[in-house]
Design a protein around this motif. Structure first.
Motif, mmCIF file in Angstrom:
data_model
loop_
_atom_site.group_PDB
_atom_site.id
_atom_site.type_symbol
_atom_site.label_atom_id
_atom_site.label_comp_id
_atom_site.label_asym_id
_atom_site.label_seq_id
_atom_site.Cartn_x
_atom_site.Cartn_y
_atom_site.Cartn_z
ATOM 1 N N LYS A 59 84.150 19.576 34.797
ATOM 2 C CA LYS A 59 83.498 20.394 33.778
ATOM 3 C C LYS A 59 84.297 21.659 33.488
ATOM 4 O O LYS A 59 83.861 22.525 32.739
ATOM 5 C CB LYS A 59 82.087 20.778 34.233
ATOM 6 C CG LYS A 59 81.180 19.583 34.515
ATOM 7 C CD LYS A 59 80.941 18.733 33.281
ATOM 8 C CE LYS A 59 79.973 17.592 33.588
ATOM 9 N NZ LYS A 59 79.719 16.739 32.429
ATOM 10 N N GLY A 60 85.468 21.790 34.102
ATOM 11 C CA GLY A 60 86.346 22.914 33.810
ATOM 12 C C GLY A 60 86.208 24.108 34.713
ATOM 13 O O GLY A 60 86.917 25.106 34.546
ATOM 14 N N SER A 61 85.301 24.057 35.683
ATOM 15 C CA SER A 61 85.174 25.174 36.607
ATOM 16 C C SER A 61 86.422 25.223 37.491
ATOM 17 O O SER A 61 86.858 24.191 38.020
ATOM 18 C CB SER A 61 83.922 25.016 37.470
ATOM 19 O OG SER A 61 83.689 26.172 38.233
ATOM 20 N N PRO A 62 87.045 26.403 37.671
ATOM 21 C CA PRO A 62 88.379 26.457 38.278
ATOM 22 C C PRO A 62 88.437 26.283 39.787
ATOM 23 O O PRO A 62 89.508 26.015 40.323
ATOM 24 C CB PRO A 62 88.878 27.854 37.884
ATOM 25 C CG PRO A 62 87.632 28.672 37.740
ATOM 26 C CD PRO A 62 86.603 27.723 37.177
ATOM 27 N N ARG A 63 87.315 26.431 40.493
ATOM 28 C CA ARG A 63 87.379 26.384 41.959
ATOM 29 C C ARG A 63 86.449 25.293 42.511
ATOM 30 O O ARG A 63 85.627 25.520 43.377
ATOM 31 C CB ARG A 63 87.032 27.758 42.539
ATOM 32 C CG ARG A 63 88.116 28.789 42.227
ATOM 33 C CD ARG A 63 87.927 30.089 42.964
ATOM 34 N NE ARG A 63 86.964 30.963 42.332
ATOM 35 C CZ ARG A 63 86.826 32.252 42.629
ATOM 36 N NH1 ARG A 63 87.592 32.826 43.550
ATOM 37 N NH2 ARG A 63 85.910 32.984 42.021
ATOM 38 N N GLY A 64 86.655 24.083 42.008
ATOM 39 C CA GLY A 64 85.829 22.963 42.430
ATOM 40 C C GLY A 64 86.215 22.378 43.765
ATOM 41 O O GLY A 64 85.463 21.595 44.343
ATOM 42 N N GLY A 65 87.380 22.724 44.282
ATOM 43 C CA GLY A 65 87.820 22.202 45.570
ATOM 44 C C GLY A 65 89.165 22.799 45.946
ATOM 45 O O GLY A 65 89.809 23.481 45.145
ATOM 46 N N ILE A 66 89.592 22.528 47.175
ATOM 47 C CA ILE A 66 90.852 23.048 47.704
ATOM 48 C C ILE A 66 91.757 21.877 48.050
ATOM 49 O O ILE A 66 91.371 20.985 48.802
ATOM 50 C CB ILE A 66 90.610 23.908 48.960
ATOM 51 C CG1 ILE A 66 89.893 25.204 48.582
ATOM 52 C CG2 ILE A 66 91.914 24.217 49.682
ATOM 53 C CD1 ILE A 66 89.481 26.039 49.784
ATOM 54 N N SER A 67 92.968 21.869 47.514
ATOM 55 C CA SER A 67 93.961 20.839 47.818
ATOM 56 C C SER A 67 95.041 21.421 48.717
ATOM 57 O O SER A 67 95.617 22.472 48.413
ATOM 58 C CB SER A 67 94.588 20.300 46.529
ATOM 59 O OG SER A 67 95.674 19.448 46.808
ATOM 60 N N VAL A 68 95.324 20.734 49.823
ATOM 61 C CA VAL A 68 96.391 21.160 50.727
ATOM 62 C C VAL A 68 97.415 20.031 50.854
ATOM 63 O O VAL A 68 97.051 18.854 50.829
ATOM 64 C CB VAL A 68 95.846 21.545 52.118
ATOM 65 C CG1 VAL A 68 94.952 22.763 52.018
ATOM 66 C CG2 VAL A 68 95.103 20.384 52.754
ATOM 67 N N PRO A 69 98.703 20.376 50.986
ATOM 68 C CA PRO A 69 99.723 19.337 51.161
ATOM 69 C C PRO A 69 99.780 18.861 52.607
ATOM 70 O O PRO A 69 99.827 19.660 53.540
ATOM 71 C CB PRO A 69 101.014 20.057 50.770
ATOM 72 C CG PRO A 69 100.757 21.499 51.107
ATOM 73 C CD PRO A 69 99.280 21.727 50.872
ATOM 74 N N VAL A 70 99.757 17.551 52.791
ATOM 75 C CA VAL A 70 99.824 16.940 54.118
ATOM 76 C C VAL A 70 100.974 15.951 54.123
ATOM 77 O O VAL A 70 101.156 15.196 53.158
ATOM 78 C CB VAL A 70 98.499 16.226 54.464
ATOM 79 C CG1 VAL A 70 98.579 15.576 55.839
ATOM 80 C CG2 VAL A 70 97.332 17.206 54.401
ATOM 81 N N ARG A 71 101.752 15.933 55.215
ATOM 82 C CA ARG A 71 102.841 14.966 55.353
ATOM 83 C C ARG A 71 102.330 13.760 56.126
ATOM 84 O O ARG A 71 101.997 13.857 57.306
ATOM 85 C CB ARG A 71 104.026 15.585 56.094
ATOM 86 C CG ARG A 71 104.766 16.665 55.326
ATOM 87 C CD ARG A 71 105.668 16.107 54.253
ATOM 88 N NE ARG A 71 106.803 15.368 54.790
ATOM 89 C CZ ARG A 71 107.697 14.739 54.033
ATOM 90 N NH1 ARG A 71 107.565 14.726 52.705
ATOM 91 N NH2 ARG A 71 108.708 14.101 54.585
ATOM 92 N N ILE A 72 102.224 12.624 55.437
ATOM 93 C CA ILE A 72 101.805 11.373 56.064
ATOM 94 C C ILE A 72 102.953 10.383 55.942
ATOM 95 O O ILE A 72 103.429 10.116 54.831
ATOM 96 C CB ILE A 72 100.539 10.796 55.405
ATOM 97 C CG1 ILE A 72 99.384 11.811 55.457
ATOM 98 C CG2 ILE A 72 100.123 9.500 56.090
ATOM 99 C CD1 ILE A 72 98.131 11.337 54.739
ATOM 100 N N ASN A 73 103.417 9.892 57.082
ATOM 101 C CA ASN A 73 104.517 8.923 57.092
ATOM 102 C C ASN A 73 105.693 9.417 56.249
ATOM 103 O O ASN A 73 106.264 8.684 55.426
ATOM 104 C CB ASN A 73 104.032 7.560 56.597
ATOM 105 C CG ASN A 73 102.992 6.952 57.524
ATOM 106 O OD1 ASN A 73 102.826 7.388 58.661
ATOM 107 N ND2 ASN A 73 102.280 5.940 57.042
ATOM 108 N N ASP A 74 106.028 10.708 56.447
ATOM 109 C CA ASP A 74 107.172 11.354 55.793
ATOM 110 C C ASP A 74 107.029 11.477 54.283
ATOM 111 O O ASP A 74 108.020 11.662 53.578
ATOM 112 C CB ASP A 74 108.480 10.618 56.133
ATOM 113 C CG ASP A 74 108.796 10.642 57.619
ATOM 114 O OD1 ASP A 74 108.538 11.683 58.256
ATOM 115 O OD2 ASP A 74 109.273 9.621 58.147
#
Length: 312
Positions: A59-74
């Motif tokens: 719906k365009g709300s800017p803080r709907g969740g937090i994404s973090v980078p994870v290294r899985i199998n390189d």
């Protein structure tokens, strides 16, 4: 599309408004008061920290969740940080296409898994083929991946850190801490407002913009209302792909997290599922999202201490 425990757009402002109050005393006798700037500065350049990205909801709300980078199998994979989830999962057919899992599998064991420089030894991950694939979000990072360490979320600087206890920066150690509980892979914190007090509120980053979400009877008590009719706030969204509508109203009294004031937060309920938390496998009165805290830094101590800290 973001896929988390709760994704929504509100029909009214949701963020809590902290009551004007002096900075609460820090834990420990004679402990110095740390400022938010000092605490945030102590995280700069730390190898245990990674930048996180706010995920807008549909719906365009800017803080709907937090994404973090994870290294899985390189391979670097963006996962949504969801402390309300008790497993880490990968969406769609991506893990099968990547050769990580066989077709029809429900789980697979990662050969390598690294989060904010912390390595987990071949964790078991779950497949969620029913969630829509999205290159910007490949899955959910659940609470068990953080156990045994101290997670730090610096909301203003959009930084997520995961420390061994011995490496926690001194300013972060001076957070205001409250006791917490870990049960059934859920992180419970103490909340009180008016005559209501509970130590079974789950801190759920997946419910990002949600100040407080409880069952209907408890909502009436906290909001001081007899019915949902005329409630000033509404939410429409999806939870794990299923649509829902919530109603909300300001808490009748200031909300406290232990001895930490959160102000008069908006409290929400789902009239279509009036006892949804009562059906959880362990006693749970509701969930607390990021919204009342995203003006500062939170500390999830998931070592033997099990405590929750805040720096503002």
């Amino acid at each position: 599309m973001i896929a988390n425990a709760l994704i929504f757009a509100a029909g009214a402002a949701l963020a809590s408004t902290p009551d004007p109050a002096p900075t609460p005393p820090r834990i420990g006798s004679g402990a110095p008061v740390v400022t938010l700037a000092q605490a945030s500065s102590s995280l700069t350049g730390k190898r245990q920290c990674v930048a996180f990205t706010w995920l807008p909801n549909d719906k365009g709300s800017p803080r709907g969740g937090i994404s973090v980078p994870v290294r899985i199998n390189d391979q670097t994979v963006p996962l949504q940080l969801d402390t309300g989830a008790n497993v880490t999962s990968v969406y769609g057919s991506f893990p099968i296409k990547a050769g990580w899992a066989a077709k029809g599998s429900e789980t697979f064991r990662a050969k390598s898994f690294e989060l904010a420089s912390a390595a987990l030894d071949r964790p078991q991950l779950y497949l969620n083929p029913n969630m829509e694939e999205d290159a910007s979000l490949r899955g959910t990072l659940g609470l068990p991946a953080l156990l045994g360490r101290i997670a730090v979320i610096d909301y203003p600087k959009q930084r997520f850190c995961l420390f061994d206890e011995a490496d926690l920066p001194a300013p972060i150690q001076q957070a205001t801490f409250v006791r917490a509980m870990l049960r059934n892979a859920k992180f419970h914190v103490p909340i009180r407002t008016g005559t209501f007090a509970s130590d079974t509120i789950v801190f759920d980053t997946g419910s990002s913009e949600m100040p407080l979400h409880v069952d209907l009877a408890l909502w009436k008590r906290i909001a001081g209302r007899d019915a949902v009719a005329g409630a000033p706030a509404t939410i429409q969204g999806t939870a794990w792909g299923k649509p829902f509508t919530l109603v909300g109203a300001p808490a009748a009294a200031a909300v406290m997290l232990g001895n930490i004031p959160l102000g008069k937060a908006t409290v929400f309920t789902n009239p279509e599922a009036p006892e949804s938390f009562a059906d959880w496998p362990v006693p749970t009165d509701g969930v607390l999202g990021n919204a009342p805290l995203w003006d500062g830094i939170v500390v999830l101590d998931l070592t033997a201490k099990i405590r929750f800290g805040v720096i503002r």
